[in-house]
Design a protein around this motif. Structure first.
Motif, PDB file in Angstrom:
ATOM      1  N   UNK A 192       0.984  -1.225  -0.170  1.00 34.40           N
ATOM      2  CA  UNK A 192       0.051   0.004  -0.006  1.00 34.40           C
ATOM      3  C   UNK A 192       0.965   1.118  -0.232  1.00 34.40           C
ATOM      4  N   UNK A 193       0.343   2.226  -0.619  1.00 34.18           N
ATOM      5  CA  UNK A 193       1.099   3.651  -0.807  1.00 34.18           C
ATOM      6  C   UNK A 193       0.620   4.621  -0.054  1.00 34.18           C
ATOM      7  N   UNK A 194       1.272   5.071   0.991  1.00 38.21           N
ATOM      8  CA  UNK A 194       0.680   6.179   1.610  1.00 38.21           C
ATOM      9  C   UNK A 194       0.711   7.442   0.984  1.00 38.21           C
ATOM     10  N   UNK A 195      -0.061   8.449   1.141  1.00 34.75           N
ATOM     11  CA  UNK A 195      -0.049   9.606   0.427  1.00 34.75           C
ATOM     12  C   UNK A 195      -0.591  10.871   1.125  1.00 34.75           C
ATOM     13  N   UNK A 196       0.280  11.886   1.145  1.00 37.85           N
ATOM     14  CA  UNK A 196      -0.519  13.295   1.916  1.00 37.85           C
ATOM     15  C   UNK A 196       0.268  14.362   1.010  1.00 37.85           C
ATOM     16  N   UNK A 197      -0.467  15.516   1.017  1.00 38.56           N
ATOM     17  CA  UNK A 197      -0.012  16.672   0.240  1.00 38.56           C
ATOM     18  C   UNK A 197      -0.032  17.872   1.169  1.00 38.56           C
ATOM     19  N   UNK A 198       1.075  18.706   1.157  1.00 34.69           N
ATOM     20  CA  UNK A 198       1.110  19.543   2.107  1.00 34.69           C
ATOM     21  C   UNK A 198       1.047  21.027   1.431  1.00 34.69           C
ATOM     22  N   UNK A 199      -0.153  21.529   0.944  1.00 33.48           N
ATOM     23  CA  UNK A 199      -0.141  22.644   0.111  1.00 33.48           C
ATOM     24  C   UNK A 199      -0.338  23.849   1.003  1.00 33.48           C
ATOM     25  N   UNK A 200      -0.778  23.881   2.173  1.00 35.21           N
ATOM     26  CA  UNK A 200      -0.758  25.096   3.372  1.00 35.21           C
ATOM     27  C   UNK A 200       0.490  25.036   4.169  1.00 35.21           C
ATOM     28  N   UNK A 201       1.351  24.443   3.894  1.00 33.14           N
ATOM     29  CA  UNK A 201       2.570  24.381   4.911  1.00 33.14           C
ATOM     30  C   UNK A 201       3.972  25.017   4.110  1.00 33.14           C
ATOM     31  N   UNK A 202       4.643  25.259   4.920  1.00 33.87           N
ATOM     32  CA  UNK A 202       6.074  26.008   4.538  1.00 33.87           C
ATOM     33  C   UNK A 202       6.840  24.407   4.155  1.00 33.87           C
ATOM     34  N   UNK A 203       7.904  24.483   3.492  1.00 34.50           N
ATOM     35  CA  UNK A 203       8.422  23.325   2.862  1.00 34.50           C
ATOM     36  C   UNK A 203       9.177  22.599   4.470  1.00 34.50           C
ATOM     37  N   UNK A 204       9.497  23.449   5.078  1.00 31.09           N
ATOM     38  CA  UNK A 204      10.273  22.832   6.293  1.00 31.09           C
ATOM     39  C   UNK A 204       9.320  22.240   7.257  1.00 31.09           C
ATOM     40  N   UNK A 205       8.134  22.510   7.388  1.00 26.53           N
ATOM     41  CA  UNK A 205       7.032  21.825   8.021  1.00 26.53           C
ATOM     42  C   UNK A 205       6.738  20.427   7.337  1.00 26.53           C
ATOM     43  N   UNK A 206       6.567  20.460   5.984  1.00 23.60           N
ATOM     44  CA  UNK A 206       6.587  19.149   5.288  1.00 23.60           C
ATOM     45  C   UNK A 206       7.627  18.152   5.284  1.00 23.60           C
TER      46      UNK A 206
END
Length: 141
Positions: free
Chosen positions: A88-102
């Motif tokens: 299984x591939x887990x996925x997340x997107x981090x469009x409302x975060x700073x890159x450092x938070x991602x």
């Protein structure tokens, strides 16, 4: 116990995709800093899944669509049937975060439920490479 490693891969939109079988399974942080065609995005999503990506975090331009395309590629790889837990591939997107938070999330919170992912790939889709800067940012997170 094997050491965890982080590797950097820079691609420009439309580039050919390399073989990555030597690091499977792995976690990928996909940083999108340029527009890409939908066709190429789907190719990259399928390539990530077939190469052994088991956790994909997307950040940057249209990152939510990357979350969706990798999810779909994972389903497609098993003909939309049941997926074994370790595949299984887990996925997340981090469009409302700073890159450092991602990066912090990737390093400290992104865990696969069925296997330990020792290798992390920073997949940087951009015109110009920023290998040293991005690896240092990840390591400092």
């Amino acid at each position: 116990m094997q050491n965890k490693s982080v590797k950097y891969l820079h691609l420009r939109s439309g580039d050919s995709l390399p073989t990555m079988s030597e690091i499977s399974p792995f976690k990928a942080i996909v940083i999108i800093e340029e527009d890409v065609s939908e066709f190429w995005q789907w190719d990259v999503s399928r390539w990530l899944v077939s190469s052994g990506c088991r956790y994909m975090l997307a950040w940057g331009t249209e990152c939510t669509s990357w979350d969706e395309s990798v999810d779909e590629a994972g389903l497609e790889a098993f003909d939309y049937e049941d997926i074994p837990e370790d595949q299984r591939v887990m996925t997340t997107s981090h469009d409302d975060e700073e890159l450092s938070e991602a990066f912090w999330f990737a390093k400290h919170r992104a865990h696969h439920p069925a296997q330990e992912l020792r290798d992390t790939i920073i997949l940087h889709i951009a015109e110009q490479a920023r290998q040293q800067e991005l690896i240092e940012m990840y390591e400092d997170s």
